[in-house]
Design an enzyme around this catalytic site. Sequence first.
Site, short mmCIF file in Angstrom:
data_model
loop_
_atom_site.label_atom_id
_atom_site.label_comp_id
_atom_site.label_asym_id
_atom_site.label_seq_id
_atom_site.Cartn_x
_atom_site.Cartn_y
_atom_site.Cartn_z
N HIS A 383 -2.57 1.87 3.20
CA HIS A 383 -1.93 2.16 4.31
C HIS A 383 -2.83 2.58 5.08
O HIS A 383 -1.84 2.95 6.06
CB HIS A 383 -0.57 2.56 3.47
CG HIS A 383 0.55 2.00 4.62
ND1 HIS A 383 0.20 1.64 6.11
CD2 HIS A 383 2.55 2.12 4.49
CE1 HIS A 383 1.32 1.43 6.55
NE2 HIS A 383 2.66 2.31 5.59
N ARG A 384 -3.81 3.54 5.07
CA ARG A 384 -4.36 4.43 5.65
C ARG A 384 -5.31 3.31 6.42
O ARG A 384 -4.98 3.32 8.11
CB ARG A 384 -5.37 5.04 4.59
CG ARG A 384 -5.04 6.26 4.22
CD ARG A 384 -5.21 6.91 3.92
NE ARG A 384 -6.50 6.17 2.58
CZ ARG A 384 -7.53 6.51 2.01
NH1 ARG A 384 -7.78 7.59 1.95
NH2 ARG A 384 -8.06 5.21 1.68
#
Length: 410
Positions: A383-384
């Site tokens: 998700h980064r």
Amino acid sequence: MAKLLRMPEVAAGATTVVLSEWPLADNATFAIDDALAVIETDKAVVDVEAEYPGVLLKTLVPAGSEVEVGAPIALLGDEGEKVADIDTLLAELGVSDVAHAATPAPAPAAAAPATAQPKPATATAPRGRIFASPLARRLAADAGLDLSGIEGTGPNGRVTKRDVLAAASRAVDAAPRTTAAAAGAGYTDEPHSKLRRAIAQRLTESKQTQPHFYIHGTARVDALLEARAQLNQISPTKISVNDMLIKALAKAHQLVPQMNAIWTPDAIRRFDGVDISVAIASDRGLLTPVLRNVDKLSISEIASATKDFVVRAQEGKIKQAELEGGSTTISNLGMYGVPEFSAIINPPQSSILAVGAAAEEPVAVDGRLEVATVLRVVLSVDHRPVDGAHAAEWMKHFTDVLENPLRMFA
């Protein structure tokens, strides 16, 4: 003229490497491409191959040592060369003491005494140079067998996989049997290999440092299977369903370039071409060699490259550079009948696609039931560097390409 063999830098940034095995004895002759030494990195077991024919005059560090990159590990001579005073020659070459460059590699966890480990095969007189396939050498090392005690049945007495497995079976049959312990069933501890430790460390790091989220997708793949059948009528290399999925994955990455990226400490790194790792289960553990520029490869080229990876993974011939890079991995367990699963991202990549088995299922089409071949996939995403909306858009394009396979070639 005699020259030094130095420890190569097989992994970018590595300062030390474990020298796990010397396939040849001192004074043994070798040919071009013969394995002079076997070394272990965090990702693979690699052969150091001869660039010219010659003789291994002397090994300078013992097997199992951790050696500094660039340090001398052996003295090599030309074909037929003999050296009367090797110590003097080493001194002239600037090698007086290599002990500082080699230290014992960390020992694996001690095995529990509940079950005896296989013993080396009955020793025989040294045969000089031992011919054996790379896979046979790996299997013998894993089983604790001495290759010099195994009779080779291959061409020119070459020790093969079959020979090693037969010797291992005889060793197990000859080993003392153990009974169940008083507190429960008996057991055997298999010490961790360097590769297994590296896999465990990387996957643990992935789950601890990469915030995973998951996108599930379902696609009818009847058209894909038909397209594969037609392609195999003209392709020089047999194309698998996985080859088609790799091509579709690359197409989806082109359509959603935000997915073709990884997280670095200072920036989100976006790639121009699509490099995809292919998860391969080998006898020594899971390997993920990288297919480069898949977006530019034909489906036949993808099929040829993946088949080559599978063969070399089993032989221990995957090179370190082939295990580095890529933004995503494909992991397919469909051949085992697994309908659906999720996978752990291989850092520093940002995603991994888990592919299940295609199976016939009833589906609703315009208010009526039909039978279709359905494939389920799960995309694990970091998700980064990747937002959920982009991952969802990617899955929409990917399943659309699977259901309309001509789009992967557009």
